[in-house]
Scaffold this active site. Sequence first.
Site, PDB file in Angstrom:
ATOM      1  N   ASP A  67       2.779  -1.138  11.173  1.00  0.00           N
ATOM      2  CA  ASP A  67       4.023  -0.886  10.395  1.00  0.00           C
ATOM      3  C   ASP A  67       4.212   0.792  10.095  1.00  0.00           C
ATOM      4  OD1 ASP A  67       1.928  -0.614   8.547  1.00  0.00           O
ATOM      5  OD2 ASP A  67       2.986  -1.995   7.134  1.00  0.00           O
ATOM      6  N   ASN A 136       2.257  -8.417  -3.526  1.00  0.00           N
ATOM      7  CA  ASN A 136       3.380  -9.359  -3.508  1.00  0.00           C
ATOM      8  C   ASN A 136       3.199 -10.510  -2.201  1.00  0.00           C
ATOM      9  OD1 ASN A 136       3.997  -8.065  -1.228  1.00  0.00           O
ATOM     10  ND2 ASN A 136       6.141  -7.471  -1.762  1.00  0.00           N
ATOM     11  N   HIS A 138       2.558  -9.430   1.087  1.00  0.00           N
ATOM     12  CA  HIS A 138       3.324  -9.102   2.138  1.00  0.00           C
ATOM     13  C   HIS A 138       2.206  -8.541   3.194  1.00  0.00           C
ATOM     14  CE1 HIS A 138       3.663  -4.629   0.882  1.00  0.00           C
ATOM     15  NE2 HIS A 138       2.411  -4.813   1.505  1.00  0.00           N
ATOM     16  N   GLU A 143       8.009  -8.567   3.961  1.00  0.00           N
ATOM     17  CA  GLU A 143       8.235  -8.832   2.570  1.00  0.00           C
ATOM     18  C   GLU A 143       8.228 -10.283   2.237  1.00  0.00           C
ATOM     19  OE1 GLU A 143       6.903  -6.497   0.654  1.00  0.00           O
ATOM     20  OE2 GLU A 143       8.404  -5.065   0.103  1.00  0.00           O
TER      21      GLU A 143
HETATM   22  C1  GLP Z   1       1.210  -1.636   2.508  1.00  0.00           C
HETATM   23  C2  GLP Z   1       1.343  -1.594   4.044  1.00  0.00           C
HETATM   24  C3  GLP Z   1       0.429  -2.808   4.572  1.00  0.00           C
HETATM   25  C4  GLP Z   1      -0.927  -2.980   3.784  1.00  0.00           C
HETATM   26  C5  GLP Z   1      -0.780  -3.292   2.611  1.00  0.00           C
HETATM   27  C6  GLP Z   1      -2.081  -3.195   1.775  1.00  0.00           C
HETATM   28  O1  GLP Z   1       2.163  -1.541   1.972  1.00  0.00           O
HETATM   29  N1  GLP Z   1       2.534  -1.913   4.558  1.00  0.00           N
HETATM   30  O2  GLP Z   1       0.270  -2.684   6.203  1.00  0.00           O
HETATM   31  O3  GLP Z   1      -1.669  -3.822   4.579  1.00  0.00           O
HETATM   32  O4  GLP Z   1       0.270  -2.521   2.102  1.00  0.00           O
HETATM   33  O5  GLP Z   1      -2.552  -1.980   1.707  1.00  0.00           O
HETATM   34  P1  GLP Z   1      -3.870  -1.483   1.054  1.00  0.00           P
HETATM   35  O6  GLP Z   1      -4.947  -1.902   2.208  1.00  0.00           O
HETATM   36  O7  GLP Z   1      -3.895  -0.066   0.845  1.00  0.00           O
HETATM   37  O8  GLP Z   1      -4.264  -2.492  -0.279  1.00  0.00           O
END
Ligand code: GLP
Length: 244
Positions: A67, A136, A138, A143
């Site tokens: 993403d 949340n 996602h 989302e």
């Molecule tokens: C972000 C990204 C995701 C990521 C998630 C968790 O917003 N869009 O691809 O996996 O949230 O992130 P983190 O591993 O930094 O907690």
Amino acid sequence: MQLTVCSDYQHLSDTVADQMIALLRKKPTALICMASGSSPKGCSASFVEKLKAGEADASSFFFIGLDEWVGLPPQLPGSCAHDFETRLFQPLAMPSTRYHLFNGLANDLQQECLTMDRLIAEKGGIDLAIVGIGLNGHIGFNEPGSDPDWYSHVAALEAGTISTGQQKYFSQPVQLEKGITIGLAHLRNARQVILIANGDAKASIIKRAVQGPVHREVPASILQQWPHAAVLLDSAAAARLQQD
Ligand code: GLP
């Protein structure tokens, strides 16, 4: 879905990296999709280390980013592209012909989505997707409320996703509103999906995703229904799970 709890983050990271290496030994031309952010930082480092030690052929796999934040330049520290560049492409000296990322600055974001969808189809599907989980629920920028049948798409981000993103990844103020992401349908069709989560901040959402009802309001809960999905946690992220 298979659930594994590792003693700590290093063990979790090494376990995921071992699975990446095992895949490359079996299929050197594999298509690997990965999230950026904090969760996969350790497994990226461990993967690079193992490849540099010659544990598998590093020359032929293809990489796609899960993403990207819409509107941010790829050179900006905190962007997903910047994470991939510094964690994988530079250390492994990967030429740009070996990877494809969403361009968050593209004028035509629908075309960006189509290009990614076509590329995944041309490569014969995703062999391994390594994803994280948002607070949340996602995955990528799928989302809450996302349709599990969606392929690549642009998503309006929830307020919590925006504020977490601004505080966690960027050292300067950035305007975040939308994300562009691989869809859940791509992950459903992948050969293997590994979700990793570490730290106590993730314990509540992990409980909902892993042991709560499967519901599109918690996008990651759909992994419960996928035989090709694995969830790997450190003990802090697993702290609220009920033992059987
Ligand atoms: C972000 C990204 C995701 C990521 C998630 C968790 O917003 N869009 O691809 O996996 O949230 O992130 P983190 O591993 O930094 O907690």
